[in-house]
Design a protein around this motif. Structure first.
Motif, mmCIF file in Angstrom:
data_model
loop_
_atom_site.group_PDB
_atom_site.id
_atom_site.type_symbol
_atom_site.label_atom_id
_atom_site.label_comp_id
_atom_site.label_asym_id
_atom_site.label_seq_id
_atom_site.Cartn_x
_atom_site.Cartn_y
_atom_site.Cartn_z
ATOM 1 N N PRO A 101 41.481 41.530 31.550
ATOM 2 C CA PRO A 101 41.254 42.692 33.254
ATOM 3 C C PRO A 101 41.838 41.960 34.535
ATOM 4 O O PRO A 101 41.773 43.064 35.382
ATOM 5 N N ALA A 102 41.278 40.288 34.614
ATOM 6 C CA ALA A 102 41.235 40.105 35.826
ATOM 7 C C ALA A 102 43.201 40.365 36.839
ATOM 8 O O ALA A 102 43.088 40.866 37.092
ATOM 9 N N GLY A 103 44.265 40.718 35.176
ATOM 10 C CA GLY A 103 45.542 39.993 35.951
ATOM 11 C C GLY A 103 45.798 42.156 36.534
ATOM 12 O O GLY A 103 46.473 42.516 36.984
ATOM 13 N N ALA A 104 45.222 42.859 35.125
ATOM 14 C CA ALA A 104 45.209 44.478 35.553
ATOM 15 C C ALA A 104 44.723 44.592 37.164
ATOM 16 O O ALA A 104 45.363 45.655 37.541
ATOM 17 N N TRP A 105 43.776 44.224 37.460
ATOM 18 C CA TRP A 105 42.700 44.428 38.854
ATOM 19 C C TRP A 105 44.011 43.733 39.808
ATOM 20 O O TRP A 105 43.727 44.253 40.980
ATOM 21 N N ILE A 106 43.968 42.586 39.738
ATOM 22 C CA ILE A 106 45.278 41.689 41.027
ATOM 23 C C ILE A 106 46.343 42.883 41.346
ATOM 24 O O ILE A 106 46.914 42.713 42.230
ATOM 25 N N ASP A 107 46.734 43.472 39.891
ATOM 26 C CA ASP A 107 48.268 44.768 40.145
ATOM 27 C C ASP A 107 47.969 45.596 41.121
ATOM 28 O O ASP A 107 48.332 46.477 41.460
ATOM 29 N N ARG A 108 46.942 46.203 40.892
ATOM 30 C CA ARG A 108 45.999 46.920 41.698
ATOM 31 C C ARG A 108 45.877 47.079 43.666
ATOM 32 O O ARG A 108 45.972 48.025 43.948
ATOM 33 N N MET A 109 45.732 45.453 43.364
ATOM 34 C CA MET A 109 45.515 45.378 44.965
ATOM 35 C C MET A 109 46.887 44.356 45.730
ATOM 36 O O MET A 109 47.601 43.215 44.885
ATOM 37 N N ARG A 110 46.921 43.709 46.962
ATOM 38 C CA ARG A 110 47.159 42.698 47.745
ATOM 39 C C ARG A 110 46.800 41.285 47.156
ATOM 40 O O ARG A 110 45.416 41.229 47.101
#
Length: 417
Positions: A62-71
């Motif tokens: 999930p960290a990867g998915a969250w990081i792909d949503r932000m700078r």
């Protein structure tokens, strides 16, 4: 223009060096604190080590998915600041004589969470800083500081803990704070990733896993790294037992001898770009692996006298080859992955290749009991060597340089429908 002439890269490189030094020091300092100040039992030491790594298994995807949503730069800054504050809290607890094992476990868990987010965002931010055409050069510079921190970190931790528990963790807080301040000065423009409104977290996580596991090239790279890491974890708890129990040297001498791996890693980082230019940026992935890693099968035959070289030479050579391999395969993954998938791709790969390490450690202990230290190390060496089969049985074996396609479509034809 050299990459070191770019002011944004210099800032990022300096920040990464400070952050990696803090991480490498923490990995040694926390167990040393637990052992020397709290007299932790072997079981408690195992729990502490697990607390630092469990976040990869629980939050990696999930960290990867969250990081792909932000700078990515703000993520790095938050992680550095959080780790600095955690170290300050631990230093205050030591000063006030409130240091306890539950507190160290809690700090270890939170440090693991911050490290998971930091490393996924860090590898996803590199292409924005250096550009895709200079990934090998940028990764080789960054890998040099990683290798240096892994060499210096344990020594720094040992000295700091001798000075005092509070000093040991306070200095780490300073390193993370410096990293935060350097990132604050970095003004590299970074667009906010676009996200379709219909997506949900599960769909985004699946997208990263499909990209890694559904493509033969990415699957080969991830499979080789996961195989190596599993058997390296089998090897790790047995190496010290070999040197101290079988070769017959002191613990301090064993630690000093193992630093030759750090030297090999530094040399690998310094020459990885040169080797990649001559061998080929893709071909070097499997060439570096097949010419260096098999030497670890000599380690079980190490002994007193000149036979200690049967440990030192393979340890140095494998560390050298592993860094050259890492620079090449990380650059390949970054170059072939679309920007909007970088976080999820890096998270998926790290979940696969780091999540398997705790299992390997337990298998190593069991094999040591069953086959003895030398027998288990021989199995580990054969297993680490076998990781190259993933690469040799893939199209990577016939490729020399990076494909010419646009990275947003370069692997699309290999993805499942």
């Amino acid at each position: 223009m050299r990459i070191t002439d770019l002011p944004e890269f210099r800032l990022f490189w300096a920040s990464q060096a400070m952050s990696m030094l803090g991480t490498a020091t923490s990995r040694t300092a926390l167990p040393l604190l637990a052992a020397t100040v709290l007299a932790a039992s072997p079981f408690q030491m195992g729990l502490l080590q697990a607390s630092l790594a469990v976040a990869y298994l629980v939050l990696g995807l999930p960290a990867g998915a969250w990081i792909d949503r932000m700078r990515r730069r703000p993520v790095l800054m938050v992680c550095d600041l959080a780790r600095a504050l955690l170290m300050v809290a631990l230093a205050l607890a030591a000063l006030l004589d409130r240091l306890s094992f539950p507190l160290m476990i809690a700090v270890g868990l939170l440090l693991g969470v911050a490290r998971t987010f930091y490393e996924i965002a860090y590898q996803s931010f590199i292409p924005a800083v250096v550009g895709r055409a200079r990934l090998v050069e940028g990764n080789s510079k960054l890998e040099s500081t990683t290798s240096a921190s892994q060499t210096a970190g344990p020594a720094v931790a040992g000295v700091l803990v001798q000075v005092g528990a509070a000093a040991g963790v306070a200095v780490q807080a300073v390193s993370y704070l410096f990293s935060f301040l350097l990132l604050l000065r970095l003004r590299k423009p970074e667009r906010l990733p676009e996200r379709a409104p219909s997506r949900n977290l599960r769909t985004e996580i699946k997208g990263g896993l499909v990209f890694v596991l559904g493509n033969p090239l990415m699957r080969a790279v991830a499979g080789s790294a996961a195989t190596y890491n599993f058997f390296y974890a089998v090897q790790s708890p047995l190496v010290v037992l070999l040197l101290v129990g079988e070769v017959g040297i002191s613990g301090a001498a064993a630690g000093a001898l193992m630093t030759v791996g750090g030297v090999g890693g530094l040399l690998g980082a310094a020459t990885s770009q040169w080797v990649a230019r001559r061998v080929g940026q893709v071909r070097v992935i499997w060439v570096a692996y097949v010419t260096t890693i098999p030497l670890v099968m000599l380690i079980p035959f190490a002994g007193p006298g000149w036979r200690v070289l049967l440990f030192a030479v393979p340890w140095f050579t494998a560390a050298y080859g592993l860094v050259v391999y890492n620079v090449a395969q990380v650059s390949f993954r970054q170059a072939m992955c679309p920007d909007e998938l970088l976080g999820r791709m890096n998270a998926s790969v790290r979940f696969l290749i780091w999540g398997i390490i705790p299992v390997g450690g337990m298998v190593g202990g069991a094999l040591g009991e069953w086959l003895g230290v030398r027998g288990a190390l021989l199995v580990a060496g054969a297993g680490m060597t076998s990781g190259v089969l993933w690469l040799l049985c893939s199209r990577l074996r016939t490729m020399r340089g990076m494909p010419e396609q646009d990275p947003t479509t370069a692997l699309a034809r290999d993805l499942p429908a």
